[in-house]
Design a protein around this motif. Structure first.
Motif, PDB file in Angstrom:
ATOM      1  N   GLU A  36      -5.493   5.671   7.890  1.00  0.00           N
ATOM      2  CA  GLU A  36      -6.889   5.564   7.475  1.00  0.00           C
ATOM      3  C   GLU A  36      -7.242   4.130   7.084  1.00  0.00           C
ATOM      4  O   GLU A  36      -8.292   3.612   7.458  1.00  0.00           O
ATOM      5  N   THR A  37      -6.359   3.483   6.340  1.00  0.00           N
ATOM      6  CA  THR A  37      -6.635   2.130   5.854  1.00  0.00           C
ATOM      7  C   THR A  37      -6.684   1.107   6.981  1.00  0.00           C
ATOM      8  O   THR A  37      -7.543   0.218   6.997  1.00  0.00           O
ATOM      9  N   TYR A  38      -5.773   1.235   7.939  1.00  0.00           N
ATOM     10  CA  TYR A  38      -5.656   0.230   9.003  1.00  0.00           C
ATOM     11  C   TYR A  38      -6.126   0.728  10.371  1.00  0.00           C
ATOM     12  O   TYR A  38      -5.896   0.055  11.378  1.00  0.00           O
ATOM     13  N   GLU A  39      -6.770   1.895  10.397  1.00  0.00           N
ATOM     14  CA  GLU A  39      -7.301   2.473  11.635  1.00  0.00           C
ATOM     15  C   GLU A  39      -6.236   2.553  12.729  1.00  0.00           C
ATOM     16  O   GLU A  39      -6.421   2.092  13.853  1.00  0.00           O
ATOM     17  N   LEU A  40      -5.101   3.152  12.375  1.00  0.00           N
ATOM     18  CA  LEU A  40      -3.992   3.360  13.299  1.00  0.00           C
ATOM     19  C   LEU A  40      -3.993   4.794  13.790  1.00  0.00           C
ATOM     20  O   LEU A  40      -4.525   5.683  13.116  1.00  0.00           O
ATOM     21  N   SER A  41      -3.355   5.027  14.927  1.00  0.00           N
ATOM     22  CA  SER A  41      -3.161   6.404  15.367  1.00  0.00           C
ATOM     23  C   SER A  41      -2.136   7.058  14.445  1.00  0.00           C
ATOM     24  O   SER A  41      -1.353   6.375  13.763  1.00  0.00           O
ATOM     25  N   GLU A  42      -2.120   8.377  14.445  1.00  0.00           N
ATOM     26  CA  GLU A  42      -1.166   9.111  13.612  1.00  0.00           C
ATOM     27  C   GLU A  42       0.272   8.727  13.966  1.00  0.00           C
ATOM     28  O   GLU A  42       1.099   8.517  13.075  1.00  0.00           O
ATOM     29  N   GLN A  43       0.563   8.613  15.260  1.00  0.00           N
ATOM     30  CA  GLN A  43       1.921   8.276  15.691  1.00  0.00           C
ATOM     31  C   GLN A  43       2.318   6.863  15.279  1.00  0.00           C
ATOM     32  O   GLN A  43       3.435   6.640  14.814  1.00  0.00           O
ATOM     33  N   GLU A  44       1.394   5.902  15.442  1.00  0.00           N
ATOM     34  CA  GLU A  44       1.685   4.525  15.015  1.00  0.00           C
ATOM     35  C   GLU A  44       1.972   4.478  13.518  1.00  0.00           C
ATOM     36  O   GLU A  44       2.915   3.816  13.082  1.00  0.00           O
ATOM     37  N   LEU A  95       0.839  -1.203   0.000  1.00  0.00           N
ATOM     38  CA  LEU A  95       0.000   0.000   0.000  1.00  0.00           C
ATOM     39  C   LEU A  95       0.876   1.257   0.000  1.00  0.00           C
ATOM     40  O   LEU A  95       0.675   2.169  -0.812  1.00  0.00           O
ATOM     41  N   LEU A  96       1.848   1.296   0.897  1.00  0.00           N
ATOM     42  CA  LEU A  96       2.735   2.452   0.966  1.00  0.00           C
ATOM     43  C   LEU A  96       3.542   2.607  -0.322  1.00  0.00           C
ATOM     44  O   LEU A  96       3.654   3.708  -0.866  1.00  0.00           O
ATOM     45  N   TYR A  97       4.107   1.512  -0.822  1.00  0.00           N
ATOM     46  CA  TYR A  97       4.936   1.578  -2.022  1.00  0.00           C
ATOM     47  C   TYR A  97       4.124   2.080  -3.218  1.00  0.00           C
ATOM     48  O   TYR A  97       4.598   2.887  -4.015  1.00  0.00           O
ATOM     49  N   GLU A  98       2.899   1.616  -3.348  1.00  0.00           N
ATOM     50  CA  GLU A  98       2.049   2.029  -4.461  1.00  0.00           C
ATOM     51  C   GLU A  98       1.692   3.513  -4.386  1.00  0.00           C
ATOM     52  O   GLU A  98       1.412   4.141  -5.399  1.00  0.00           O
ATOM     53  N   HIS A  99       1.723   4.091  -3.188  1.00  0.00           N
ATOM     54  CA  HIS A  99       1.428   5.516  -3.027  1.00  0.00           C
ATOM     55  C   HIS A  99       2.681   6.394  -3.083  1.00  0.00           C
ATOM     56  O   HIS A  99       2.579   7.620  -3.061  1.00  0.00           O
ATOM     57  N   MET A 100       3.856   5.791  -3.137  1.00  0.00           N
ATOM     58  CA  MET A 100       5.112   6.553  -3.231  1.00  0.00           C
ATOM     59  C   MET A 100       5.274   7.042  -4.668  1.00  0.00           C
ATOM     60  O   MET A 100       5.727   6.304  -5.530  1.00  0.00           O
ATOM     61  N   ASP A 101       4.878   8.264  -4.907  1.00  0.00           N
ATOM     62  CA  ASP A 101       4.898   8.788  -6.275  1.00  0.00           C
ATOM     63  C   ASP A 101       5.883   9.944  -6.458  1.00  0.00           C
ATOM     64  O   ASP A 101       5.908  10.579  -7.500  1.00  0.00           O
ATOM     65  N   GLY A 102       6.684  10.220  -5.428  1.00  0.00           N
ATOM     66  CA  GLY A 102       7.628  11.328  -5.534  1.00  0.00           C
ATOM     67  C   GLY A 102       7.003  12.679  -5.243  1.00  0.00           C
ATOM     68  O   GLY A 102       7.676  13.699  -5.324  1.00  0.00           O
ATOM     69  N   ARG A 103       5.715  12.697  -4.903  1.00  0.00           N
ATOM     70  CA  ARG A 103       5.017  13.938  -4.553  1.00  0.00           C
ATOM     71  C   ARG A 103       4.470  13.887  -3.135  1.00  0.00           C
ATOM     72  O   ARG A 103       4.400  14.894  -2.456  1.00  0.00           O
ATOM     73  N   ARG A 104       4.081  12.701  -2.690  1.00  0.00           N
ATOM     74  CA  ARG A 104       3.510  12.554  -1.346  1.00  0.00           C
ATOM     75  C   ARG A 104       4.626  12.536  -0.304  1.00  0.00           C
ATOM     76  O   ARG A 104       5.635  11.878  -0.476  1.00  0.00           O
ATOM     77  N   THR A 105       4.388  13.228   0.783  1.00  0.00           N
ATOM     78  CA  THR A 105       5.354  13.279   1.882  1.00  0.00           C
ATOM     79  C   THR A 105       5.212  12.037   2.766  1.00  0.00           C
ATOM     80  O   THR A 105       4.222  11.289   2.661  1.00  0.00           O
ATOM     81  N   VAL A 106       6.172  11.860   3.655  1.00  0.00           N
ATOM     82  CA  VAL A 106       6.096  10.777   4.640  1.00  0.00           C
ATOM     83  C   VAL A 106       4.799  10.920   5.438  1.00  0.00           C
ATOM     84  O   VAL A 106       4.090   9.939   5.679  1.00  0.00           O
ATOM     85  N   GLY A 107       4.469  12.138   5.844  1.00  0.00           N
ATOM     86  CA  GLY A 107       3.237  12.377   6.591  1.00  0.00           C
ATOM     87  C   GLY A 107       1.986  11.996   5.817  1.00  0.00           C
ATOM     88  O   GLY A 107       1.038  11.435   6.381  1.00  0.00           O
ATOM     89  N   MET A 108       1.975  12.283   4.521  1.00  0.00           N
ATOM     90  CA  MET A 108       0.830  11.919   3.687  1.00  0.00           C
ATOM     91  C   MET A 108       0.713  10.403   3.547  1.00  0.00           C
ATOM     92  O   MET A 108      -0.396   9.849   3.582  1.00  0.00           O
ATOM     93  N   LEU A 109       1.848   9.737   3.383  1.00  0.00           N
ATOM     94  CA  LEU A 109       1.832   8.273   3.302  1.00  0.00           C
ATOM     95  C   LEU A 109       1.345   7.675   4.612  1.00  0.00           C
ATOM     96  O   LEU A 109       0.549   6.722   4.618  1.00  0.00           O
ATOM     97  N   ALA A 110       1.798   8.229   5.727  1.00  0.00           N
ATOM     98  CA  ALA A 110       1.359   7.748   7.040  1.00  0.00           C
ATOM     99  C   ALA A 110      -0.152   7.932   7.201  1.00  0.00           C
ATOM    100  O   ALA A 110      -0.823   7.068   7.789  1.00  0.00           O
ATOM    101  N   ALA A 111      -0.690   9.012   6.675  1.00  0.00           N
ATOM    102  CA  ALA A 111      -2.135   9.245   6.763  1.00  0.00           C
ATOM    103  C   ALA A 111      -2.909   8.175   5.988  1.00  0.00           C
ATOM    104  O   ALA A 111      -3.969   7.724   6.448  1.00  0.00           O
ATOM    105  N   VAL A 112      -2.398   7.762   4.837  1.00  0.00           N
ATOM    106  CA  VAL A 112      -3.032   6.681   4.064  1.00  0.00           C
ATOM    107  C   VAL A 112      -3.022   5.399   4.889  1.00  0.00           C
ATOM    108  O   VAL A 112      -4.031   4.693   4.983  1.00  0.00           O
ATOM    109  N   LEU A 113      -1.879   5.097   5.502  1.00  0.00           N
ATOM    110  CA  LEU A 113      -1.761   3.893   6.324  1.00  0.00           C
ATOM    111  C   LEU A 113      -2.705   3.963   7.524  1.00  0.00           C
ATOM    112  O   LEU A 113      -3.399   2.986   7.831  1.00  0.00           O
TER     113      LEU A 113
END
Length: 100
Positions: free
Chosen positions: A67-75, A47-65
């Protein structure tokens, strides 16, 4: 661009796939290869690799994770950082840093 042993990633750093990494779907899994390194990604890693497009930040990728897996922002930030660190250590990704 930074490749190789990573320093801690900041939420504003922008990871990207390396263009010379081979990508295959095998038995429903995403498999990456660079040189002699071959890695089969977990579902969350894919999921993370597929969203790594050279435009999304680490924070944006973490937000996708998160939302998808119902994790806290820190996790999600911790898991994303560990995953990206692994990719960087194995020359499977590169990152543009937010700092000077």
């Amino acid at each position: 661009m930074r490749v190789g042993t990573p320093a801690p990633l900041a939420p504003d750093d922008v990871p990207a796939r390396r263009l010379d990494t081979r990508i295959r779907r095998m038995d429903g899994s995403l498999v990456l290869a660079f040189g002699e390194t071959v890695v089969q990604l977990s579902e969350s890693g894919a999921l993370l690799y597929e969203h790594m497009d050279g435009r999304r930040t680490v924070g944006m990728l973490a937000a996708v994770l998160a939302e998808t897996y119902e994790l806290s922002e820190q996790e999600a930030l911790t898991d994303t950082g560990e995953f990206l660190g692994y990719l960087l250590e194995n020359s499977l990704a590169e990152v543009r840093t937010s700092g000077p």
